[in-house]
Design a protein around this motif. Structure first.
Motif, PDB file in Angstrom:
ATOM      1  N   PRO A   1      45.322  39.372  32.474  1.00 42.94           N
ATOM      2  CA  PRO A   1      46.062  38.564  33.459  1.00 42.94           C
ATOM      3  C   PRO A   1      47.181  39.347  34.146  1.00 42.94           C
ATOM      4  CG  PRO A   1      45.644  37.275  31.491  1.00 42.94           C
ATOM      5  CD  PRO A   1      45.242  38.683  31.161  1.00 42.94           C
ATOM      6  N   HIS A   2      47.913  40.151  33.377  1.00 45.74           N
ATOM      7  CA  HIS A   2      49.001  40.937  33.964  1.00 45.74           C
ATOM      8  C   HIS A   2      48.457  42.014  34.900  1.00 45.74           C
ATOM      9  CE1 HIS A   2      52.831  42.887  34.455  1.00 45.74           C
ATOM     10  NE2 HIS A   2      52.364  44.016  33.930  1.00 45.74           N
TER      11      HIS A   2
ATOM     12  N   PHE B   1      37.181  48.252  40.360  1.00 41.83           N
ATOM     13  CA  PHE B   1      37.325  47.539  39.086  1.00 41.83           C
ATOM     14  C   PHE B   1      38.757  47.585  38.567  1.00 41.83           C
ATOM     15  CE2 PHE B   1      36.297  51.957  38.099  1.00 41.83           C
ATOM     16  CZ  PHE B   1      37.286  52.269  37.174  1.00 41.83           C
ATOM     17  N   VAL B   2      39.030  46.676  37.637  1.00 42.20           N
ATOM     18  CA  VAL B   2      40.236  46.674  36.815  1.00 42.20           C
ATOM     19  C   VAL B   2      39.762  46.583  35.369  1.00 42.20           C
ATOM     20  CG1 VAL B   2      42.436  45.559  36.300  1.00 42.20           C
ATOM     21  CG2 VAL B   2      41.457  45.386  38.603  1.00 42.20           C
ATOM     22  N   ALA B   3      40.233  47.475  34.506  1.00 42.62           N
ATOM     23  CA  ALA B   3      39.805  47.490  33.113  1.00 42.62           C
ATOM     24  C   ALA B   3      41.019  47.546  32.195  1.00 42.62           C
ATOM     25  CB  ALA B   3      38.892  48.697  32.844  1.00 42.62           C
ATOM     26  N   GLY B   4      40.947  46.814  31.099  1.00 44.65           N
ATOM     27  CA  GLY B   4      42.041  46.821  30.133  1.00 44.65           C
ATOM     28  C   GLY B   4      41.729  45.916  28.954  1.00 44.65           C
TER      29      GLY B   4
ATOM     30  N   GLY C   1      39.217  39.661  40.226  1.00 46.26           N
ATOM     31  CA  GLY C   1      39.165  38.964  38.947  1.00 46.26           C
ATOM     32  C   GLY C   1      37.804  38.446  38.547  1.00 46.26           C
ATOM     33  N   GLY C   2      36.788  38.660  39.363  1.00 43.87           N
ATOM     34  CA  GLY C   2      35.453  38.163  39.050  1.00 43.87           C
ATOM     35  C   GLY C   2      34.728  39.054  38.055  1.00 43.87           C
ATOM     36  N   PRO C   3      33.530  38.650  37.623  1.00 42.27           N
ATOM     37  CA  PRO C   3      32.740  39.468  36.696  1.00 42.27           C
ATOM     38  C   PRO C   3      32.372  40.800  37.341  1.00 42.27           C
ATOM     39  CG  PRO C   3      31.874  37.230  36.840  1.00 42.27           C
ATOM     40  CD  PRO C   3      32.870  37.374  37.949  1.00 42.27           C
TER      41      PRO C   3
ATOM     42  N   VAL D   1      47.369  44.000  40.569  1.00 38.97           N
ATOM     43  CA  VAL D   1      46.401  44.376  41.595  1.00 38.97           C
ATOM     44  C   VAL D   1      46.422  43.386  42.751  1.00 38.97           C
ATOM     45  CG1 VAL D   1      43.921  44.580  42.075  1.00 38.97           C
ATOM     46  CG2 VAL D   1      44.907  45.688  40.049  1.00 38.97           C
ATOM     47  N   ASN D   2      46.454  42.111  42.439  1.00 40.52           N
ATOM     48  CA  ASN D   2      46.467  41.084  43.473  1.00 40.52           C
ATOM     49  C   ASN D   2      47.700  41.199  44.350  1.00 40.52           C
ATOM     50  OD1 ASN D   2      45.300  38.622  44.679  1.00 40.52           O
ATOM     51  ND2 ASN D   2      47.139  37.632  43.878  1.00 40.52           N
TER      52      ASN D   2
END
Length: 292
Positions: free
Chosen positions: A279-280, A270-273, A254-256, A285-286
């Protein structure tokens, strides 16, 4: 008046010191795409060879090297003092003292092409230091182009590109997935993350062409994109396109997100959306990471 496939890329750009580089990248991607198109449509008389690349099952074709030569020659002619990092040729001569690096993926989706699928794109990026400032993704089959200029937005075949909100599906989000070639098949984190995302999404797409997935995310065709130790050469162009279209990118915790072409591949997860979906997506992922 309706715009043709690439007219939007030729519209005047906002003031930017990288406007000339953007024009060159779009032109080089189009030229490489034109070379590829006849082969991918089955219109060319000559056949192209497919060869093994490395020990992990990757391949390279004559199309990769021909398209790469076209792009590299254009960059060298326009910006001879810049460093070039190309998918097939590797690092090419350049002073690099100016901190500028061009990243060239002449055929992202080679494994698809090798088995007769035309799910592929041409990708070009320019990084100033480790910050992507120009990104171009070009579909050689349809002739469509998506591009971005740092701080000036993204554009697609019909003009400015901005990811639109979507009504959440009760079946879960439609996600893309990518992992780097260096990730072992039995990597426990990759396995847990991918399995968990498959279980909690409507579909998890692995297209073997990350830049194609980035363009789908920027257009709003999918809800999110998750990468685990992604490859360096195609990440900057796709990430810039998505960010300039309004997509948010975070690290897995969740960081930059600051991953780019420089640094270890562990920095390129990464997570992108869409911002409202983040948040979802991070929750999914978490949950997967906690079970790994």
């Amino acid at each position: 008046m309706l715009l043709t496939a690439d007219d939007a890329q030729d519209l005047p750009l906002p003031a930017s010191r990288f406007a000339a580089e953007h024009r060159l990248a779009v032109g080089a991607a189009r030229e490489a795409g034109a070379l590829l198109r006849a082969h991918l449509r089955g219109e060319a008389s000559e056949q192209y060879a497919v060869r093994s690349k490395g020990s992990l099952g990757d391949v390279v074709t004559d199309l990769d090297t021909m398209a790469e030569d076209v792009i590299v020659q254009r960059i060298r002619a326009g910006f001879p003092h810049d460093r070039i990092l190309a998918e097939e040729a590797g690092e090419l001569a350049g002073a690099a003292a100016n901190g500028r690096t061009w990243l060239v993926d002449p055929l992202d989706g080679t494994n698809n092409v090798a088995i007769g699928l035309t799910a592929c794109v041409v990708g070009i990026a320019l990084c100033a230091g480790d910050v992507p400032v120009v990104g171009v993704v070009h579909d050689p089959v349809t002739g469509r182009t998506w591009s971005a200029l740092h701080g000036c937005g993204a554009r697609g075949p019909h003009g400015p590109l901005r990811v639109a909100s979507r009504t959440p599906s009760p079946a879960g989000p439609l996600l893309g997935w990518t992992q780097g070639y260096g990730v072992a098949r039995d990597d426990p984190r990759a396995r847990a993350l991918k399995t968990g995302l498959e279980r909690n999404s409507r579909r998890l797409l692995q297209l073997w062409a990350p830049l194609l997935t980035w363009s789908m995310l920027a257009r709003g065709d999918i809800d999110g994109f998750v990468g685990y130790r992604a490859e360096a050469v195609d990440l900057p162009a796709g990430a810039l396109l998505a960010m300039e279209a309004g997509v948010e990118i975070r690290t897995l915790d969740g960081g930059p997100f600051r991953g780019g072409a420089i640094g270890p591949d562990t920095d390129r997860s990464f997570v992108a959306g869409r911002p409202e979906d983040m948040p979802h997506l991070l929750g999914l992922v978490n949950c997967c990471r906690m079970k790994s």
